[in-house]
Design an enzyme around this catalytic site. Structure first.
Site, PDB file in Angstrom:
ATOM      1  N   GLU A 251       4.593 -16.635  46.310  1.00 19.52           N
ATOM      2  CA  GLU A 251       3.405 -16.116  45.622  1.00 19.52           C
ATOM      3  C   GLU A 251       3.776 -14.723  45.141  1.00 19.52           C
ATOM      4  O   GLU A 251       4.114 -13.853  45.949  1.00 19.52           O
ATOM      5  CB  GLU A 251       2.206 -16.028  46.575  1.00 19.52           C
ATOM      6  CG  GLU A 251       1.618 -17.363  46.955  1.00 19.52           C
ATOM      7  CD  GLU A 251       1.034 -18.127  45.777  1.00 19.52           C
ATOM      8  OE1 GLU A 251       0.764 -17.512  44.712  1.00 19.52           O
ATOM      9  OE2 GLU A 251       0.873 -19.348  45.911  1.00 19.52           O
ATOM     10  N   CYS A 285      -2.696  -8.555  43.496  1.00 21.30           N
ATOM     11  CA  CYS A 285      -1.941  -9.400  42.563  1.00 21.30           C
ATOM     12  C   CYS A 285      -2.887 -10.046  41.560  1.00 21.30           C
ATOM     13  O   CYS A 285      -2.453 -10.469  40.490  1.00 21.30           O
ATOM     14  CB  CYS A 285      -1.140 -10.447  43.312  1.00 21.30           C
ATOM     15  SG  CYS A 285      -2.106 -11.284  44.557  1.00 21.30           S
ATOM     16  N   GLU A 382       3.924  -5.746  35.575  1.00 21.53           N
ATOM     17  CA  GLU A 382       2.933  -5.495  36.626  1.00 21.53           C
ATOM     18  C   GLU A 382       3.092  -4.057  37.141  1.00 21.53           C
ATOM     19  O   GLU A 382       4.168  -3.670  37.584  1.00 21.53           O
ATOM     20  CB  GLU A 382       3.137  -6.478  37.777  1.00 21.53           C
ATOM     21  CG  GLU A 382       2.075  -6.326  38.838  1.00 21.53           C
ATOM     22  CD  GLU A 382       2.253  -7.301  39.985  1.00 21.53           C
ATOM     23  OE1 GLU A 382       3.374  -7.417  40.488  1.00 21.53           O
ATOM     24  OE2 GLU A 382       1.262  -7.932  40.363  1.00 21.53           O
TER      25      GLU A 382
HETATM   26  P1  NDP Z   1       8.278  -6.780  47.717  1.00 22.64           P
HETATM   27  O1  NDP Z   1       8.743  -7.957  46.964  1.00 22.64           O
HETATM   28  O2  NDP Z   1       9.044  -5.521  47.598  1.00 22.64           O
HETATM   29  O3  NDP Z   1       8.282  -7.106  49.291  1.00 22.64           O
HETATM   30  C1  NDP Z   1       7.616  -8.211  49.820  1.00 22.64           C
HETATM   31  C2  NDP Z   1       8.231  -8.545  51.158  1.00 22.64           C
HETATM   32  O4  NDP Z   1       9.576  -8.974  50.962  1.00 22.64           O
HETATM   33  C3  NDP Z   1       8.306  -7.352  52.116  1.00 22.64           C
HETATM   34  O5  NDP Z   1       8.064  -7.780  53.427  1.00 22.64           O
HETATM   35  C4  NDP Z   1       9.749  -6.904  51.951  1.00 22.64           C
HETATM   36  O6  NDP Z   1      10.210  -6.179  53.059  1.00 22.64           O
HETATM   37  C5  NDP Z   1      10.445  -8.239  51.816  1.00 22.64           C
HETATM   38  N1  NDP Z   1      11.785  -8.183  51.242  1.00 22.64           N
HETATM   39  C6  NDP Z   1      12.310  -7.250  50.399  1.00 22.64           C
HETATM   40  N2  NDP Z   1      13.603  -7.545  50.131  1.00 22.64           N
HETATM   41  C7  NDP Z   1      13.905  -8.677  50.817  1.00 22.64           C
HETATM   42  C8  NDP Z   1      15.086  -9.469  50.962  1.00 22.64           C
HETATM   43  N3  NDP Z   1      16.239  -9.157  50.376  1.00 22.64           N
HETATM   44  N4  NDP Z   1      15.033 -10.554  51.750  1.00 22.64           N
HETATM   45  C9  NDP Z   1      13.895 -10.896  52.379  1.00 22.64           C
HETATM   46  N5  NDP Z   1      12.756 -10.174  52.306  1.00 22.64           N
HETATM   47  C10 NDP Z   1      12.751  -9.086  51.518  1.00 22.64           C
HETATM   48  O7  NDP Z   1       6.749  -6.601  47.385  1.00 22.64           O
HETATM   49  P2  NDP Z   1       5.739  -5.465  47.920  1.00 22.64           P
HETATM   50  O8  NDP Z   1       5.685  -5.442  49.414  1.00 22.64           O
HETATM   51  O9  NDP Z   1       6.077  -4.216  47.205  1.00 22.64           O
HETATM   52  O10 NDP Z   1       4.332  -6.068  47.448  1.00 22.64           O
HETATM   53  C11 NDP Z   1       3.868  -5.932  46.173  1.00 22.64           C
HETATM   54  C12 NDP Z   1       4.135  -7.186  45.367  1.00 22.64           C
HETATM   55  O11 NDP Z   1       3.549  -8.320  45.987  1.00 22.64           O
HETATM   56  C13 NDP Z   1       3.499  -7.103  43.998  1.00 22.64           C
HETATM   57  O12 NDP Z   1       4.418  -7.457  43.006  1.00 22.64           O
HETATM   58  C14 NDP Z   1       2.355  -8.107  44.049  1.00 22.64           C
HETATM   59  O13 NDP Z   1       2.020  -8.677  42.848  1.00 22.64           O
HETATM   60  C15 NDP Z   1       2.838  -9.104  45.032  1.00 22.64           C
HETATM   61  N6  NDP Z   1       1.715  -9.784  45.663  1.00 22.64           N
HETATM   62  C16 NDP Z   1       1.456 -11.081  45.315  1.00 22.64           C
HETATM   63  C17 NDP Z   1       0.400 -11.769  45.849  1.00 22.64           C
HETATM   64  C18 NDP Z   1       0.179 -13.211  45.509  1.00 22.64           C
HETATM   65  O14 NDP Z   1      -0.339 -13.945  46.336  1.00 22.64           O
HETATM   66  N7  NDP Z   1       0.551 -13.671  44.333  1.00 22.64           N
HETATM   67  C19 NDP Z   1      -0.519 -11.126  46.787  1.00 22.64           C
HETATM   68  C20 NDP Z   1      -0.160  -9.780  47.107  1.00 22.64           C
HETATM   69  C21 NDP Z   1       0.930  -9.148  46.549  1.00 22.64           C
HETATM   70  P3  NDP Z   1      10.229  -4.552  53.109  1.00 22.64           P
HETATM   71  O15 NDP Z   1       9.396  -4.061  51.992  1.00 22.64           O
HETATM   72  O16 NDP Z   1       9.682  -4.215  54.438  1.00 22.64           O
HETATM   73  O17 NDP Z   1      11.657  -4.180  52.969  1.00 22.64           O
END
Ligand code: NDP
Length: 480
Positions: A251, A285, A382
């Site tokens: 998502e 999102c 975004e």
């Molecule tokens: P990120 O993609 O940066 O991170 C999401 C998660 O992925 C975090 O827990 C992060 O860990 C983890 N992550 C990062 N790199 C890796 C990797 N190499 N391998 C595995 N896991 C990894 O998103 P954000 O946290 O910045 O959230 C914002 C984004 O989420 C926006 O783009 C938004 O649109 C989307 N979003 C979508 C929703 C939906 O349902 N469509 C709902 C809510 C948000 P860490 O950051 O701790 O390193």
């Protein structure tokens, strides 16, 4: 910083596991530490996966009544502790206390909903085309599920993944975003104290590229449910395919359009745009980040919305007078302000906000662009902050074209008093969620959630649809 500071540990096989301590700060008061968390490393993540693997067959064989009772207890505890958890969530993530309360309640209700989903039919019986054959489709759990979550809904998103995963007999390793480990840590305590056997639910807190990566590359993990940015999502997909071809569900982001037609009720249009674009500091999102407005209502709509946006009070989320809390992190604030500069350079006009709020803390004034075109970066990428842009169109056909001209496809809304325009929009909008005379954000827990294009990959989340990810259909033929 240690000692009396509240802290959260990793949960592995029913044991609390310490690690190097890190602090999380209040985005409204950056000097204030909300709590510390123990950083997990790859070994901790590996141990959590192994524990989940060992616990899975036993959990799947627990009587449904036992699983129901545990899920129901988790939900009840979340609901009972709403106020305390909401304050923690507001201090950690920065959303308004009222919104944080709503999120805790949503998380609690989600666990209760999936407890009761267990009493729904779990398979189908078919007539066989052969004599004396019984044909049925049963469901078995996916197995060990890695859950990777973002910072913007620190309780609700983990809840809507963990609850159906556990309900369907899977075991879980949750990796929350590092910015919101206190909320995840409290959820883990509640899950552990509600009677889940050791290893059924595990928590590992640490960087995505370290512990998240372990979930993606371990062949002991059967599936990964991820919510986050599109770039990270693409990486998750590649790694899941390369490492055991595991099932994945993504998502991701949105660039959600809200269409306002000439026949719209102006007050409804302004309310939908204000809520959809700016509430939760635009960090949703499903936020309405493109306001696609028909020519005759355009000037009246822009004037009324700009006045309403300028009147929004930005402040501490615990202050009931605030309409908008802080931006989650200094990096996100810098990115938002950068997009304001990009929008201005591209020729869009700022009619409200556009700058860092002068108070201490990561505050930004809600920002409205006009004179935007759908080709501009501010209309295509975004931003994930309190920034929205108005694009002028001539008619419904053009509005539908512009709304659909995006890489994303999560949510799309229309404000109109025309039944036929609303019906056409529901038919033609290329999004997974369509709203009429309502904000593009704001969904319900028993209905499917997800999008199209770059917003989503895999089965829908939430409601009964969650079953499609967390269980595997098995077609059985029995001769008699
Ligand atoms: P990120 O993609 O940066 O991170 C999401 C998660 O992925 C975090 O827990 C992060 O860990 C983890 N992550 C990062 N790199 C890796 C990797 N190499 N391998 C595995 N896991 C990894 O998103 P954000 O946290 O910045 O959230 C914002 C984004 O989420 C926006 O783009 C938004 O649109 C989307 N979003 C979508 C929703 C939906 O349902 N469509 C709902 C809510 C948000 P860490 O950051 O701790 O390193």
């Amino acid at each position: 910083m240690t000692g009396t500071m509240p802290h959260h540990l990793n949960l592995v096989d029913g044991e609390w596991v310490d690690g190097e301590r890190r602090a999380n700060h209040n985005p409204a008061r950056p000097g204030e530490v909300v709590s510390e968390y123990a950083l997990a490393d790859r070994n901790t993540a590996r141990a959590a996966i192994e524990a989940a693997r060992r616990a899975q067959p036993g959990w799947a064989r627990q009587p449904v009544a036992a699983r129901m009772e545990i899920l129901d207890r988790i939900g009840a505890t979340l609901l009972r502790r709403t106020e305390e958890l909401a304050v923690l969530l507001a201090r950690e993530e920065g959303k308004l206390l009222a919104e944080a309360r709503g999120e805790v309640v949503r998380a609690g209700q989600t666990f209760r909903y999936y407890a009761h989903q267990l009493l729904q039919p779990q398979g189908e019986v078919y007539s066989s085309t052969r004599p004396n054959v019984h044909a049925e489709v049963r469901r078995r759990p996916l197995g060990v599920v890695g859950i990777i979550t973002p910072w913007n809904y620190p309780l609700a998103i983990p809840a809507w993944k963990v609850a159906p995963a556990l309900a369907h007999g899977n075991t879980v390793v949750l990796k929350p975003a590092e910015l919101v480990t206190a909320s995840a840590g409290e959820l883990a305590r509640i899950v552990a104290e509600s009677g889940t056997p050791p290893g059924v639910f595990n928590l590992v807190m640490g960087a995505g590229r370290v512990v998240g990566e372990e979930l993606l590359t371990s062949t002991a993990v059967d599936g990964v449910s991820f919510t986050g940015g599109t770039g990270t999502g693409a990486h998750v997909a590649r790694q899941c395919i390369a490492h055991g071809n595991k099932r994945f569900q993504l998502e991701m982001g949105g660039k959600n359009p809200l269409v306002v037609l000439d026949d719209a009720d102006l007050e409804v249009a302004v309310r939908c745009a204000l809520d959809g674009s700016f509430f939760s500091t635009g960090q949703r999102c499903t936020a309405s980040s493109r306001l696609i407005v028909q020519a005759n209502i355009h000037d009246r709509f822009v004037a009324a919305l700009a006045t309403a946006v300028s009147a929004l009070r930005v402040g501490d989320p615990l202050d009931p007078r605030s309409d908008l809390g802080p931006v989650v992190s200094p990096e996100q604030l810098a990115q938002n302000l950068d997009y304001v500069r990009i929008g201005r350079d591209e020729g869009a006009t700022v009619v409200a906000g556009g700058e860092h709020h002068p108070d201490e803390g990561q505050f930004m004034r809600p920002t409205l662009f006009t004179d935007a075109r759908n080709t501009m970066r501010v209309a295509r990428e975004e931003i994930f902050g309190p920034v929205s842009c108005v694009i002028r169109v001539n008619d419904l056909d053009e509005a539908i074209d512009v709304a659909g001209d995006t890489d994303f496809g999560l949510s799309a809304g229309i404000v109109t008093t025309s039944l036929s325009a609303a019906e056409r929009f529901k038919r033609d909008a290329s999004a997974g969620i369509v709203t009429v005379n309502l904000p593009t954000a704001g969904t319900e827990l028993h209905l499917p959630f997800g999008g199209t294009g770059a917003s989503n990959h895999g089965p829908r989340e939430q409601g009964g649809y969650a079953r499609d990810f967390y269980s595997v259909p098995v077609t059985c033929y029995t001769g008699w």
